[in-house]
Design a protein around this motif. Structure first.
Motif, mmCIF file in Angstrom:
data_model
loop_
_atom_site.group_PDB
_atom_site.id
_atom_site.type_symbol
_atom_site.label_atom_id
_atom_site.label_comp_id
_atom_site.label_asym_id
_atom_site.label_seq_id
_atom_site.Cartn_x
_atom_site.Cartn_y
_atom_site.Cartn_z
ATOM 1 N N PHE A 188 0.879 -1.174 0.000
ATOM 2 C CA PHE A 188 0.000 0.000 0.000
ATOM 3 C C PHE A 188 0.917 1.225 0.000
ATOM 4 C CE2 PHE A 188 -2.582 3.081 2.662
ATOM 5 C CZ PHE A 188 -3.491 3.387 1.657
ATOM 6 N N ILE A 189 0.760 2.090 -1.007
ATOM 7 C CA ILE A 189 1.679 3.229 -1.145
ATOM 8 C C ILE A 189 1.077 4.481 -0.513
ATOM 9 C CG2 ILE A 189 2.884 4.715 -2.819
ATOM 10 C CD1 ILE A 189 3.034 2.222 -4.645
ATOM 11 N N ILE A 190 1.858 5.092 0.354
ATOM 12 C CA ILE A 190 1.412 6.356 0.957
ATOM 13 C C ILE A 190 2.408 7.444 0.572
ATOM 14 C CG2 ILE A 190 0.897 7.603 3.102
ATOM 15 C CD1 ILE A 190 0.268 4.957 4.445
ATOM 16 N N ASP A 191 1.919 8.467 -0.117
ATOM 17 C CA ASP A 191 2.752 9.633 -0.427
ATOM 18 C C ASP A 191 2.496 10.665 0.669
ATOM 19 O OD1 ASP A 191 3.819 12.036 -1.343
ATOM 20 O OD2 ASP A 191 3.516 11.484 -3.442
ATOM 21 N N THR A 192 3.541 10.939 1.466
ATOM 22 C CA THR A 192 3.354 11.816 2.627
ATOM 23 C C THR A 192 3.648 13.289 2.281
ATOM 24 O OG1 THR A 192 5.655 11.525 3.372
ATOM 25 C CG2 THR A 192 4.024 9.946 4.207
ATOM 26 N N SER A 193 3.867 13.598 0.989
ATOM 27 C CA SER A 193 4.264 14.969 0.608
ATOM 28 C C SER A 193 3.341 16.049 1.192
ATOM 29 C CB SER A 193 4.282 15.132 -0.909
ATOM 30 O OG SER A 193 5.163 14.230 -1.490
ATOM 31 N N GLY A 194 2.035 15.842 1.048
ATOM 32 C CA GLY A 194 1.114 16.884 1.502
ATOM 33 C C GLY A 194 0.472 16.562 2.843
ATOM 34 N N LEU A 195 1.030 15.601 3.565
ATOM 35 C CA LEU A 195 0.390 15.175 4.823
ATOM 36 C C LEU A 195 1.190 15.626 6.039
ATOM 37 C CD1 LEU A 195 -0.457 11.428 3.951
ATOM 38 C CD2 LEU A 195 -1.903 13.447 3.645
ATOM 39 N N THR A 196 0.488 15.913 7.124
ATOM 40 C CA THR A 196 1.193 16.135 8.395
ATOM 41 C C THR A 196 1.586 14.754 8.927
ATOM 42 O OG1 THR A 196 -0.817 15.906 9.700
ATOM 43 C CG2 THR A 196 -0.279 18.134 8.938
ATOM 44 N N ILE A 197 2.453 14.745 9.944
ATOM 45 C CA ILE A 197 2.873 13.472 10.539
ATOM 46 C C ILE A 197 1.629 12.717 11.032
ATOM 47 C CG2 ILE A 197 4.062 12.459 12.541
ATOM 48 C CD1 ILE A 197 6.170 14.635 12.260
#
Ligand code: CDP
Length: 214
Positions: A188-197
């Protein structure tokens, strides 16, 4: 339950893994520390990182205590870690260390979570749950620079050197022949670029709850 987490430097995989370990009562191994501990000894003993025999001999001597050394962070050690990480024989020794770790899990832990580059593809292809954490290169760079600034008060020149080394390391990790950094087909791919921790951790935990917890 085994959770495999992979991704490049500065993607947030370590933070997410720590969070999941706490939330789901899992024993956690940051496998990058294994390669960093090996690199630290290689540097201390003045061994050529290309000398695969000498590096592999040192790999055999690594203990859990070496991995707990608090001074393994830093891009200089990481650069050497990434150079020795291409050595097939040394990786085999590391692979055994990681599999022993998975076998060592006992109650009250309900399983293990490992993060690295090849956990879902090589170390634990049978993992209950696989996550691949990524973020755009400029965001990952920025995060690593902020981390370094916070700890060392580093100069702008030193920070741009860190960024350069990180890009070089990512390229080497992704293009090497043995166990390259890549997402397993079932990750499962999570792109954290626009996410807060917090958002990134919540997204990962939701996935684990939905697909991996019996
Ligand atoms: O913390 P960061 O993501 O920057 O790096 P790390 O996870 O501590 O890993 C340091 C280096 O070790 C990586 O750049 C890889 O070359 C190597 N490594 C690896 O080859 N396989 C792993 N499972 C973990 C790390």
């Amino acid at each position: 339950m085994i959770i495999a987490v992979d991704g490049p430097a500065g993607s947030g995989k370590g933070t997410i893994s720590e969070y999941l370990a706490m939330k789901f009562d899992l024993l956690y191994l940051d496998t990058g520390l294994l390669y960093r501990a090996l690199a630290k000894t290689v540097i201390r003993e003045n061994v050529d990182p290309k000398n695969f025999q000498a590096v592999t001999n040192i790999a055999h001597t690594l203990t859990f205590q070496d991995v707990q050394d608090p001074n393994l962070r830093g891009e200089d050690i990481a650069a050497v870690a990434s150079q020795i990480a291409v050595i097939a024989e040394a990786r085999k020794v590391m692979d055994e260390f990681q599999r022993d770790f998975c076998r060592s899990v006992k109650l009250p832990y309900k399983g293990a979570i490992l993060d690295g580059r090849d956990i879902g593809t090589v170390i634990c292809p049978e993992a209950t749950c696989k996550l691949f954490i990524t973020a755009r290169p400029e965001i990952r760079n920025q995060r690593r620079m902020l981390e370094t600034q916070g700890t060392d008060g580093a100069s702008p020149e030193a920070l741009s050197e860190i960024a350069r080394k990180m890009v070089e390391r990512d390229n080497r990790d992704s293009t090497r022949q043995i166990a390259p950094l890549t997402a397993a087909p079932d990750a499962f791919i999570i792109d954290t670029s626009g996410l807060t921790i917090e958002q990134a951790c919540t997204k990962a935990a939701e996935y684990v709850t939905q697909y991996c917890v019996a």
